[in-house]
Design a protein around this motif. Structure first.
Motif, PDB file in Angstrom:
ATOM      1  N   THR A  77     -36.748  19.322 -87.170  1.00 50.78           N
ATOM      2  CA  THR A  77     -35.507  19.252 -88.050  1.00 50.78           C
ATOM      3  C   THR A  77     -35.086  18.005 -88.399  1.00 50.78           C
ATOM      4  O   THR A  77     -35.063  17.139 -87.618  1.00 50.78           O
ATOM      5  CB  THR A  77     -34.581  20.233 -87.317  1.00 50.78           C
ATOM      6  N   ALA A  78     -34.713  17.605 -89.773  1.00 48.62           N
ATOM      7  CA  ALA A  78     -34.243  16.431 -90.114  1.00 48.62           C
ATOM      8  C   ALA A  78     -32.681  16.686 -90.281  1.00 48.62           C
ATOM      9  O   ALA A  78     -32.183  17.851 -90.627  1.00 48.62           O
ATOM     10  CB  ALA A  78     -34.280  16.189 -91.666  1.00 48.62           C
ATOM     11  N   VAL A  79     -31.825  15.887 -89.668  1.00 49.19           N
ATOM     12  CA  VAL A  79     -30.182  16.063 -89.559  1.00 49.19           C
ATOM     13  C   VAL A  79     -29.901  14.832 -90.560  1.00 49.19           C
ATOM     14  O   VAL A  79     -29.980  13.748 -89.868  1.00 49.19           O
ATOM     15  CB  VAL A  79     -29.725  15.821 -88.110  1.00 49.19           C
ATOM     16  N   LEU A  80     -29.324  15.310 -91.764  1.00 46.16           N
ATOM     17  CA  LEU A  80     -28.841  14.091 -92.694  1.00 46.16           C
ATOM     18  C   LEU A  80     -27.631  14.287 -93.194  1.00 46.16           C
ATOM     19  O   LEU A  80     -26.580  15.267 -93.270  1.00 46.16           O
ATOM     20  CB  LEU A  80     -29.792  14.256 -94.020  1.00 46.16           C
ATOM     21  N   ASN A  81     -26.862  13.091 -93.379  1.00 40.01           N
ATOM     22  CA  ASN A  81     -25.473  12.871 -93.679  1.00 40.01           C
ATOM     23  C   ASN A  81     -25.509  13.223 -95.340  1.00 40.01           C
ATOM     24  O   ASN A  81     -25.942  12.523 -96.178  1.00 40.01           O
ATOM     25  CB  ASN A  81     -25.178  11.342 -93.502  1.00 40.01           C
ATOM     26  N   ALA A  82     -24.877  14.305 -95.536  1.00 50.26           N
ATOM     27  CA  ALA A  82     -24.746  14.927 -96.891  1.00 50.26           C
ATOM     28  C   ALA A  82     -23.919  14.003 -97.776  1.00 50.26           C
ATOM     29  O   ALA A  82     -23.982  14.157 -99.152  1.00 50.26           O
ATOM     30  CB  ALA A  82     -24.490  16.422 -96.884  1.00 50.26           C
ATOM     31  N   ALA A  83     -22.865  13.338 -97.489  1.00 52.97           N
ATOM     32  CA  ALA A  83     -22.142  12.587 -98.124  1.00 52.97           C
ATOM     33  C   ALA A  83     -22.566  11.145 -98.675  1.00 52.97           C
ATOM     34  O   ALA A  83     -22.088  10.613 -99.430  1.00 52.97           O
ATOM     35  CB  ALA A  83     -20.946  12.087 -96.925  1.00 52.97           C
ATOM     36  N   ILE A  84     -23.817  10.923 -98.198  1.00 49.12           N
ATOM     37  CA  ILE A  84     -24.511   9.715 -98.943  1.00 49.12           C
ATOM     38  C   ILE A  84     -25.726  10.128 -99.762  1.00 49.12           C
ATOM     39  O   ILE A  84     -26.630  10.802 -99.056  1.00 49.12           O
ATOM     40  CB  ILE A  84     -24.820   8.692 -97.802  1.00 49.12           C
ATOM     41  N   ASP A  85     -25.826  10.070-100.947  1.00 52.85           N
ATOM     42  CA  ASP A  85     -26.829  10.565-101.686  1.00 52.85           C
ATOM     43  C   ASP A  85     -28.247  10.071-101.431  1.00 52.85           C
ATOM     44  O   ASP A  85     -29.103  10.909-101.265  1.00 52.85           O
ATOM     45  CB  ASP A  85     -26.594  10.200-103.365  1.00 52.85           C
ATOM     46  N   GLU A  86     -28.331   8.884-101.256  1.00 52.27           N
ATOM     47  CA  GLU A  86     -29.660   8.207-100.788  1.00 52.27           C
ATOM     48  C   GLU A  86     -30.188   8.928 -99.346  1.00 52.27           C
ATOM     49  O   GLU A  86     -31.407   9.047 -99.301  1.00 52.27           O
ATOM     50  CB  GLU A  86     -29.577   6.769-100.482  1.00 52.27           C
ATOM     51  N   VAL A  87     -29.387   9.201 -98.532  1.00 51.05           N
ATOM     52  CA  VAL A  87     -29.732   9.957 -97.278  1.00 51.05           C
ATOM     53  C   VAL A  87     -30.045  11.394 -97.485  1.00 51.05           C
ATOM     54  O   VAL A  87     -30.978  11.831 -97.126  1.00 51.05           O
ATOM     55  CB  VAL A  87     -28.505   9.948 -96.216  1.00 51.05           C
ATOM     56  N   ALA A  88     -29.240  12.095 -98.375  1.00 51.33           N
ATOM     57  CA  ALA A  88     -29.629  13.436 -98.626  1.00 51.33           C
ATOM     58  C   ALA A  88     -30.774  13.670 -99.362  1.00 51.33           C
ATOM     59  O   ALA A  88     -31.582  14.627 -99.148  1.00 51.33           O
ATOM     60  CB  ALA A  88     -28.594  14.046 -99.670  1.00 51.33           C
ATOM     61  N   ALA A  89     -31.087  12.648-100.007  1.00 54.08           N
ATOM     62  CA  ALA A  89     -32.501  12.584-100.820  1.00 54.08           C
ATOM     63  C   ALA A  89     -33.626  12.665 -99.980  1.00 54.08           C
ATOM     64  O   ALA A  89     -34.829  13.006-100.450  1.00 54.08           O
ATOM     65  CB  ALA A  89     -32.509  11.397-101.813  1.00 54.08           C
ATOM     66  N   LEU A  90     -33.629  12.087 -98.689  1.00 54.17           N
ATOM     67  CA  LEU A  90     -34.615  12.202 -97.838  1.00 54.17           C
ATOM     68  C   LEU A  90     -35.132  13.586 -97.362  1.00 54.17           C
ATOM     69  O   LEU A  90     -36.038  13.717 -96.966  1.00 54.17           O
ATOM     70  CB  LEU A  90     -34.109  11.290 -96.534  1.00 54.17           C
TER      71      LEU A  90
END
Length: 725
Positions: free
Chosen positions: A612-625
């Motif tokens: 599972t990837a756990v990603l910070n949705a508040a930062i667009d470049e992170v969410a894009a991963l």
């Protein structure tokens, strides 16, 4: 032609784990090609032909074009020195016997400066190949001499010295095919397969299941025979003697011809066969006593037939090879030494390195000298034209006969290994026909060896190679076992150290032993064992080697990924918090957000398909991963109405957010669990609420129950416990 100025190396780095280039270890070199930036390959007269004359194997390189000859096409059209060096280094490694195929070269945007990376199985060999490739390339560019044979010989010597031996490498390859990770624990052949509590160890053909008592029994030939005989395994009659006179007496009692061997020998050393006179028995006694280092020598009935080596793994014979007697034929001119060199040692399977399944034959060996003497010859003798001379009766086990073996022969060999107590054993037996039961051919098992050689089965002289490495891996790991423990990776600058510790604490509460390596130190369970920054590769390895660790958590950042790569090959959960820190990376030629994202994505690239990837949705470049994850994705954000969170929920996926000051776990829009009010979490922890959400999402992904997550959050103390020395 004007001599071109040399290529300069600005930096050479060994990336030991997954990195911005690939999943595997690479050497990264930063090159300044200087004036060669103005001289691509097609502008250098005769360059391509000189290069191909030295390295004809380059013709097979596909390059980016994806077909045989692609790289030569690029050379003729024009390509730059950095790219050419990458291919030269790979080809030199292949020529030295270390097969590698991955290489890449990228411009840095600075004039004439490139980053080049190439796969290597050993950093010492890789660095040497880089230096040799550099010298070769400049010689080809400037049309100066280059000693290719000496270069290949030097690199081949380094491969023999520093790389895993071929048998160990074959087992490691078998593990890699099953997705089982491996760590080399020494400069030799001690290798850990798997991580932490799920690991096993091998040392060439020994495993951590190989019994020391079994090895002790196997090295005592007389004891081995006694045990085998008492369990009904056919062995040759024989007796232990302590003098040449006793040996001759026993030989007459047993019945001539006989065999003499050291009682504690191995791999056929000091063994002489087919002895029928008192003088021969006395000479053979001296050889056996010296080879075994004691006066105790075994006299046994000589069994006519071929020597065979059967490999037992677990309870099964996985390979069988037959030996052959070695003869030379006289020509009336050459002596025995010359005949051996021209008729036996020219065989490409013979050599002095570990890569060769058969050794070179030197007629000065004591056993060979005795066989020659019995034929009225010495190594200097010149046999008549057409005269056949026996050089060696045994020890040349090289022809695969696995498919011809009678089932009862395999049963006897497997039983012999079990009686001695070895999980992996080489069973030596003599029979005139392995396709018939031993009772029919008067065959017998003559030795049981621990740590058997595998090469005769991996590279037989004739017949089918056997995948014995796979058999050994399957013996160590059950079908569903991967050797993996859950690994959590945290990358970023926002509270990454806190997240790593908090995840470790939440998993520890669920009853698992946890190792954490972060910027604050190294932790085992909740105890800090080192206060040094542990984001580097070596600290991470310390956790993966630890046999008590059942879950491992690692903090990384862009800098540690660029310097060393990640300290694990794949992870179960990969957390990315942010894309900050660009200003500190100028020295790596990382100058914009895209370049930074290319580094940070390494954390998501290594997530396992069931992870599972756990990603910070508040930062667009992170969410894009999210699109790069082979596994699932959990987004976290403080705001429930974040568009990324809402879209992910609409697809039935998992998110973690805050509503009415409480942490909420949601899967789609149908399932929600209100976890805990933020006010119930100690202030030192909750002042970083996003970090808490990231850790909660990781614990959820690892299957920690919600009530345990609640308990863990209430009790977590972010101040490190005192370090215990």
């Amino acid at each position: 032609m004007n001599k071109k100025n040399d290529i300069k190396f600005l930096r050479v780095n060994h990336l030991r784990g997954p990195n911005i280039w690939t999943y595997r270890p690479v050497i990264e070199a930063w090159l300044d090609i200087g004036e060669l930036e103005e001289y691509p390959s097609h502008t250098l007269p005769g360059f391509t032909d000189r290069l191909l004359a030295w390295l004809p194997g380059l013709a097979a390189h596909h390059c980016g074009l994806g077909y045989h000859g692609g790289f030569v096409e690029r050379l003729r059209e024009g390509t730059w020195a950095g790219h050419i060096l990458e291919h030269v280094v790979l080809e030199l490694q292949n020529r030295a016997g270390m097969q590698t195929g991955f290489g890449k070269t990228r411009s840095t945007g600075e004039h004439g400066v490139y980053k080049m990376a190439f796969r290597t199985r050993d950093p010492v060999v890789g660095r040497a190949a880089l230096d040799a490739g550099h010298a070769l390339l400049m010689a080809a560019i400037n049309d100066t001499p280059f000693d290719m044979p000496a270069t290949v010989a030097h690199l081949t010597g380094l491969v023999d010295r520093y790389c895993l031996g071929p048998s160990t490498a074959h087992i490691v390859d078998g593990a890699t095919e099953r997705g089982i990770p491996s760590l080399r624990l020494t400069d030799g052949n001690l290798v850990q397969l798997g991580h932490g509590a799920a690991q096993r160890r091998i040392w060439t053909a020994e495993t951590d299941r190989t019994s020391a008592i079994g090895e002790g029994i196997a090295s005592d030939k007389d004891l081995t025979k006694t045990l085998l005989s008492s369990c009904g395994v056919p062995v040759p009659e024989g007796a232990l003697v302590r003098s040449a006179e006793q040996a001759w007496e026993q030989a007459q009692d047993i019945g001539l011809p006989v065999v003499l061997k050291p009682v504690d020998g191995n791999h056929g050393r000091g063994v002489t066969l087919n002895l029928a006179s008192q003088a021969d028995v006395a000479a053979a006694y001296a050889i056996a006593a010296e080879a075994g280092g004691s006066r105790a020598v075994l006299v046994e009935r000589f069994i006519p037939g071929n020597e065979h080596r059967l490999l037992v793994v677990g309870r099964t014979v996985v390979a069988a090879a037959r030996g052959e007697s070695l003869w030379v034929t006289g020509d009336g001119e050459s002596n025995v030494i010359a005949l051996c060199d021209s008729q036996i040692n020219t065989d490409p399977r013979r050599g002095d390195s570990e890569e060769h399944p058969l050794g070179r034959v030197t007629p000065h060996d004591d056993e060979i000298m005795l066989d020659l003497k019995r034929q009225g010859l010495s190594p200097q003798s010149v046999p008549l034209a057409g005269q056949k001379v026996l050089i060696q009766v045994n020890g040349n086990v090289a022809d695969d006969v696995t498919d011809q073996m009678h089932p009862s022969v395999a049963q006897a060999a497997a039983l012999a290994a079990r009686i001695v107590g070895l999980d992996i054993a080489g069973i030596d037996l003599v029979t005139s026909d392995i396709s018939r039961p031993l009772a029919d051919t008067r065959g017998a098992i003559i030795e049981v060896n621990s740590s058997p050689g595998l090469l005769a089965h991996i590279k037989p002289a004739s017949g089918q190679p056997r995948n014995v490495g796979q058999a050994i891996v399957d013996h160590l790991f059950a079908e569903q076992e991967t050797g993996r423990i859950p690994v959590v990776g945290v990358t970023g600058t926002l509270g990454a150290s806190l997240i790593a510790r908090l995840v470790g604490s939440l998993v520890h509460i669920s009853g698992k032993h946890v190792g954490v390596a972060n910027g604050e130190g190294l932790y085992l369970d909740a105890r800090r064992v080192s206060a040094n920054d542990a984001t580097g590769f070596d600290a991470g390895q310390r956790i993966l080697i630890n046999r008590t660790v059942q879950t491992a958590v690692f903090e990384s950042n862009a800098r540690s990924i660029l310097l060393e790569g990640l300290p694990y090959d794949r992870c179960t959960v990969g957390i990315v918090t942010d894309m900050e820190g660009l200003s500190g990376l100028a020295e790596f030629h990382i100058r914009d957000q895209d370049a930074l994202a290319n580094v940070i994505r390494s954390q998501v690239d290594v997530i396992l398909p069931q992870g599972t990837a756990v990603l910070n949705a508040a930062i667009d470049e992170v969410a894009a991963l999210a699109g790069l994850s082979d596994g699932r994705v959990i987004f976290y954000a403080l705001d429930e109405n974040n568009a990324v969170v809402a879209n992910h929920r609409a697809e039935g996926e998992r998110v973690v957010f805050v509503r009415d000051n409480s942490i909420v776990l949601a899967e789609g829009f149908d399932e929600e669990t209100v976890l805990l009010e933020l006010s119930k979490i100690p202030p030192a922890t909750v002042k970083h609420p996003e970090s808490v959400l990231a850790a909660v999402a990781a614990a959820w992904a690892l299957g920690v129950a919600p009530d345990l997550i609640c308990g863990g959050l209430r009790s977590f103390d972010p101040t490190p416990k005192k370090t215990h020395h």
